[in-house]
Design a protein around this motif. Structure first.
Motif, mmCIF file in Angstrom:
data_model
loop_
_atom_site.group_PDB
_atom_site.id
_atom_site.type_symbol
_atom_site.label_atom_id
_atom_site.label_comp_id
_atom_site.label_asym_id
_atom_site.label_seq_id
_atom_site.Cartn_x
_atom_site.Cartn_y
_atom_site.Cartn_z
ATOM 1 N N GLN A 1 10.491 -0.212 -15.792
ATOM 2 C CA GLN A 1 10.333 -0.182 -14.335
ATOM 3 C C GLN A 1 9.213 0.764 -13.927
ATOM 4 N N GLN A 2 9.096 1.889 -14.608
ATOM 5 C CA GLN A 2 8.017 2.821 -14.302
ATOM 6 C C GLN A 2 6.657 2.200 -14.609
ATOM 7 N N ARG A 3 6.573 1.421 -15.677
ATOM 8 C CA ARG A 3 5.301 0.772 -16.031
ATOM 9 C C ARG A 3 4.904 -0.210 -14.939
ATOM 10 N N LEU A 4 5.873 -0.957 -14.433
ATOM 11 C CA LEU A 4 5.573 -1.898 -13.358
ATOM 12 C C LEU A 4 5.155 -1.155 -12.094
ATOM 13 N N LEU A 5 5.852 -0.078 -11.776
ATOM 14 C CA LEU A 5 5.505 0.712 -10.596
ATOM 15 C C LEU A 5 4.085 1.253 -10.704
ATOM 16 N N ASP A 6 3.709 1.716 -11.884
ATOM 17 C CA ASP A 6 2.343 2.222 -12.090
ATOM 18 C C ASP A 6 1.316 1.126 -11.829
ATOM 19 N N LEU A 7 1.605 -0.087 -12.255
ATOM 20 C CA LEU A 7 0.669 -1.196 -12.051
ATOM 21 C C LEU A 7 0.608 -1.605 -10.588
ATOM 22 N N TRP A 8 1.719 -1.511 -9.881
ATOM 23 C CA TRP A 8 1.701 -1.773 -8.444
ATOM 24 C C TRP A 8 0.818 -0.745 -7.727
ATOM 25 N N LEU A 9 0.932 0.505 -8.151
ATOM 26 C CA LEU A 9 0.186 1.584 -7.502
ATOM 27 C C LEU A 9 -1.305 1.537 -7.813
ATOM 28 N N GLY A 10 -1.656 1.248 -9.062
ATOM 29 C CA GLY A 10 -3.059 1.355 -9.448
ATOM 30 C C GLY A 10 -3.481 2.815 -9.416
ATOM 31 N N GLU A 11 -4.626 3.084 -8.800
ATOM 32 C CA GLU A 11 -5.123 4.453 -8.719
ATOM 33 C C GLU A 11 -4.645 5.171 -7.474
ATOM 34 N N ARG A 12 -3.873 4.500 -6.645
ATOM 35 C CA ARG A 12 -3.429 5.113 -5.389
ATOM 36 C C ARG A 12 -2.293 6.104 -5.635
ATOM 37 N N ARG A 13 -1.994 6.919 -4.619
ATOM 38 C CA ARG A 13 -0.993 7.971 -4.760
ATOM 39 C C ARG A 13 0.010 7.936 -3.601
ATOM 40 N N GLU A 14 0.155 6.755 -2.993
ATOM 41 C CA GLU A 14 1.062 6.611 -1.844
ATOM 42 C C GLU A 14 2.466 6.272 -2.340
ATOM 43 N N LEU A 15 3.148 7.276 -2.854
ATOM 44 C CA LEU A 15 4.453 7.059 -3.471
ATOM 45 C C LEU A 15 5.422 8.174 -3.083
ATOM 46 N N CYS A 16 6.552 7.768 -2.536
ATOM 47 C CA CYS A 16 7.643 8.689 -2.231
ATOM 48 C C CYS A 16 8.812 8.333 -3.144
ATOM 49 N N VAL A 17 9.291 9.302 -3.916
ATOM 50 C CA VAL A 17 10.432 9.054 -4.799
ATOM 51 C C VAL A 17 11.594 9.939 -4.366
ATOM 52 N N VAL A 18 12.797 9.397 -4.507
ATOM 53 C CA VAL A 18 14.006 10.106 -4.093
ATOM 54 C C VAL A 18 15.031 9.995 -5.210
ATOM 55 N N GLY A 19 15.603 11.116 -5.614
ATOM 56 C CA GLY A 19 16.596 11.045 -6.682
ATOM 57 C C GLY A 19 17.426 12.300 -6.800
ATOM 58 N N ASP A 20 18.423 12.222 -7.666
ATOM 59 C CA ASP A 20 19.331 13.336 -7.916
ATOM 60 C C ASP A 20 19.660 13.337 -9.403
ATOM 61 N N VAL A 21 19.147 14.319 -10.128
ATOM 62 C CA VAL A 21 19.373 14.355 -11.576
ATOM 63 C C VAL A 21 20.855 14.477 -11.910
ATOM 64 N N SER A 22 21.630 15.024 -10.985
ATOM 65 C CA SER A 22 23.063 15.183 -11.230
ATOM 66 C C SER A 22 23.825 13.864 -11.154
ATOM 67 N N GLN A 23 23.149 12.816 -10.727
ATOM 68 C CA GLN A 23 23.794 11.507 -10.671
ATOM 69 C C GLN A 23 23.168 10.533 -11.675
ATOM 70 N N ARG B 1 0.802 -1.222 0.000
ATOM 71 C CA ARG B 1 0.000 0.000 0.000
ATOM 72 C C ARG B 1 0.840 1.280 0.000
ATOM 73 N N HIS B 2 2.093 1.171 0.429
ATOM 74 C CA HIS B 2 2.971 2.350 0.502
ATOM 75 C C HIS B 2 4.275 2.026 -0.204
ATOM 76 N N PHE B 3 4.699 2.913 -1.103
ATOM 77 C CA PHE B 3 5.884 2.659 -1.916
ATOM 78 C C PHE B 3 6.911 3.771 -1.742
ATOM 79 N N VAL B 4 8.168 3.355 -1.701
ATOM 80 C CA VAL B 4 9.301 4.282 -1.691
ATOM 81 C C VAL B 4 10.252 3.814 -2.785
#
Length: 688
Positions: A243-265, A229-232
């Motif tokens: 990978q994004q397509r799979l993540l979308d299917l895991w989520l469904g219509e929910r919005r419980e998603l925390c993403v962490v990243g650095d475009v410089s890396q 129910r909760h994704f990080v």
């Protein structure tokens, strides 16, 4: 502000959050809804998201079994699980995309398809080679490797054989092995035929097949969404379209998603990774707050300043989502910029510098030598071996595959019951003493020393687990089993040799970046603006691996006596001092290099300049009075450390690097007087 204290087991949410800085705390307190975290190198992103999960569990907001944290390496996943256990939180699933997908696919395959999941081919090379042979392409090992990479790019980008030619052309994909896009498209089709005939799947198929099942079977999708129910997602800048397509299917219509990243890396675009999902996250989730982690607790101001300058000189190519780091550590030694006659001179100089750092107290396992291509390691390995310095090539034999490690774990497992009443550290030492471990390391180098280092790392791990968790032998063995599955090896002594790509996610006290010249960084194959920008980010990643000591260098020629045609990397234009006529055999003149480092220190620390000049004047008087070179009194870097720290007593002065017992006794009182601003009569002091 100072670095937040190290993690300790706790069930108090107040204590948990008090261990974070204000930005990290903003991440940890936002427990529901979408959240985007732009986290610079060394800013504690893993800490922030680990504490966020722990906070959610301890407040009852999360059931730990319904949290899925996705990382990009098994090692990172293992580290996250270990940190959560240290915080008293268990049951959270922390896995790579592939590991999570394989677990789900293995579970659902029998009921959806029937039978067991097909075997996963460990490598594509033999499959690609057969497909190439059927088409009469006939390719050498290097071309097969490149073709395998193109197959992987197509699959993670969800590009089929039918639309490959058009997509590859739009994406600016270059010809592989001299074959046009139409030929590669045919190869993709035959590759799938070869796999089907052999009854195997590849690693990308694990994600593709799971995506297909979740799309076609609503009942399976509902079951997965009921479980998680909760994704990080960590390292979100490296997510591929698949990978994004799979993540979308895991989520469904929910919005419980925390993403962490650095475009410089972002340094893996050649594999299909794209920062687009990170930079466009708030377009999809418009209510998502964006938290920037900018406080760098890893590196000194000198290292952070260089990292920021490398990105700042990207000009228009710099992404608006990039984070400008703010150093939190005290000022320390200047970054070293060196140039040598040839690769051999560079390697030998690096080995000498490594030996000096070890003598100054920097452990070998806290030193790394990083390079752009694996072919650069040979001369470095030889130079370190000649100097009698232990080293490890990252990407070599895996720790848990070593014979001595397998034997040791088997013996520890057998000793679980018999050592129940014995402290774990003592018990481990008793067990491993029978297979070659000793309190003091062997004098011999090579295999004997490597075997001891492997065993000693198990001893150190036992001590660490007992200190952080009160673990016994049973818990140690369980930890080793999990680490073996995740290839999360304990620390082993020895200088690390690694490519810049392999170094991502790691850090050391001292880092040497070698071969920082045109043709290597950026690599000669990088011709487009996008490719050049990625090479710049690769240098940024290398720089930000260093905590305190950092040296960048290059050689003018590849071989001894060869043509000196190399030029320093364009990424250092405006950063590297002009070495022009100062060049001499073995590097730039030491006086010129020292002068450049001093100028850099004064520019970066204007408030300390006046005290630094007074210390230099005092040192000059002492040197003349005792008829010795100034650097033998105190080194420039030591004077800079004193000018920055402004010690008030001998105890504070003794903490600074370069101030040993002898220096403290000889010059301590004088130095403190200079810092206070007192008049110092050097000749009167000597006479006394």
């Amino acid at each position: 502000m100072s670095n937040p204290p190290a993690e300790q087991p706790t069930r108090s949410t107040d204590e948990l959050l008090d261990a974070l800085d204000e930005d990290q705390r903003a991440v940890a307190e936002r427990l529901t809804g979408p959240l985007c975290v732009l986290a610079g190198a060394g800013t504690g992103k893993t800490r922030a998201i680990t504490y966020r999960i722990a906070h959610g569990v301890l407040t009852g907001t999360y059931n730990p079994q319904t949290v899925l944290a996705v990382t990009f390496t098994a090692r990172a996943a293992g580290e996250m699980r270990s940190r959560l256990r240290d915080l008293g939180v268990g049951g959270v699933q922390a896995r790579t995309f592939h590991a999570a997908a394989l677990r789900q696919l293995s579970y659902f395959w029998p009921q959806v398809v029937g039978g067991g999941l097909p075997r996963i081919a460990e490598h594509k090379a033999s499959l690609v080679a057969e497909a190439s042979g059927r088409l009469g392409l006939g390719a050498d090992r290097t071309t097969i490797r490149d073709l395998s990479g193109e197959v992987e790019w197509a699959k993670v980008s969800m590009v089929t054989a039918d639309d490959y030619a058009a997509r590859a052309a739009r994406s600016g994909r270059e010809a592989v092995g001299g074959h046009d896009h139409a030929t590669i498209a045919r190869l993709l089709s035959v590759y799938e035929d070869v796999k089907n005939e052999r009854g195997v799947i590849d690693f990308e198929d694990v994600l593709l097949l799971l995506v297909g099942i979740l799309l076609e079977r609503d009942d399976v999708a509902a079951q997965v969404r009921g479980q998680y129910r909760h994704f990080v997602v960590d390292e979100y800048q490296d997510v591929s379209p698949l990978q994004q397509r799979l993540l979308d299917l895991w989520l469904g219509e929910r919005r419980e998603l925390c993403v962490v990243g650095d475009v410089s890396q972002t340094i893996y675009s050649f594999t299909g990774a794209t920062p687009r999902f990170l930079t466009e996250f708030t377009r999809r989730f418009q209510e998502a707050p964006v938290v920037r982690l900018v406080r760098d607790y890893r590196s000194t101001p000198q290292v952070v300043d260089l990292a920021n300058k490398v990105l700042a000189r990207a000009g228009r190519q710099r992404d608006s989502a990039a984070v400008e780091l703010v150093a939190q550590r005290p000022s320390s030694v200047a970054v070293r910029l060196e140039v040598y006659d040839d690769d051999l001179a560079e390697a030998r100089a690096v080995a000498d510098r490594v030996a000096a750092l070890e003598k100054d107290g920097v452990p070998l396992n806290e030193i790394a030598v990083l390079y752009r291509t694996n072919g650069q390691s040979e001369v470095l390995e030889q130079a370190l071996a000649d100097a009698g310095i232990a080293y490890l090539v990252r990407g070599g034999e895996r720790f848990f595959a070593r014979r001595e490690v397998k034997e040791a774990i088997a013996m520890l497992r057998a000793a679980v019951r018999s050592s129940a009443d014995q402290p774990v550290g003592e018990a481990v030492r008793d067990v491993l003493s029978s297979v070659g471990w000793s309190v003091t390391p062997p004098a011999a180098r090579g295999a004997t020393r490597e075997r001891w280092e492997s065993l000693n790392s198990l001893v150190n791990l036992a001590d660490d687990l007992h200190a952080t968790r009160g673990a016994g032998m049973g818990e140690l063995v369980a930890e080793l089993d999990e680490r073996a599955a995740a290839q999360h090896a304990p620390t082993v002594a020895g200088v690390t040799l690694a490519s810049l790509h392999a170094a991502k996610g790691l850090e050391w006290d001292a880092v040497f970046l070698v071969g920082v010249c045109e043709g290597l960084l950026p690599i000669s194959l990088a011709e487009t603006d996008q490719a050049i920008a990625e090479e710049r980010r690769l240098l940024y990643v290398g720089v930000t691996r260093a905590r305190e000591h950092l040296q960048l260098s290059y050689a003018r020629a590849r071989t001894v006596g060869g043509r000196a045609s190399r030029k320093r990397s364009r990424f250092l234009d405006g950063i590297w001092p002009d070495d022009g006529a100062a060049a001499r055999r073995g590097g730039v003149s030491r006086r010129a290099a020292a002068r450049a480092r001093t100028e850099a220190f004064l520019e970066e620390n204007p408030a300390d300049a006046e005290l630094y000049e007074r210390l230099r004047a005092w040192r000059g008087e002492v040197a003349r009075a005792i008829s010795k070179p100034a650097y033998t009194v105190l080194h420039d870097t030591t004077l800079q450390a004193i000018a920055t720290a402004k010690p008030k007593d001998l105890r504070q002065l003794a903490l600074l690097r370069g101030i040993g017992a002898t220096k403290l006794e000889a010059y301590g009182g004088q130095v403190l007087a200079v810092v206070r601003g007192d008049e110092v009569d050097v000749r009167e002091w000597l006479a006394s």
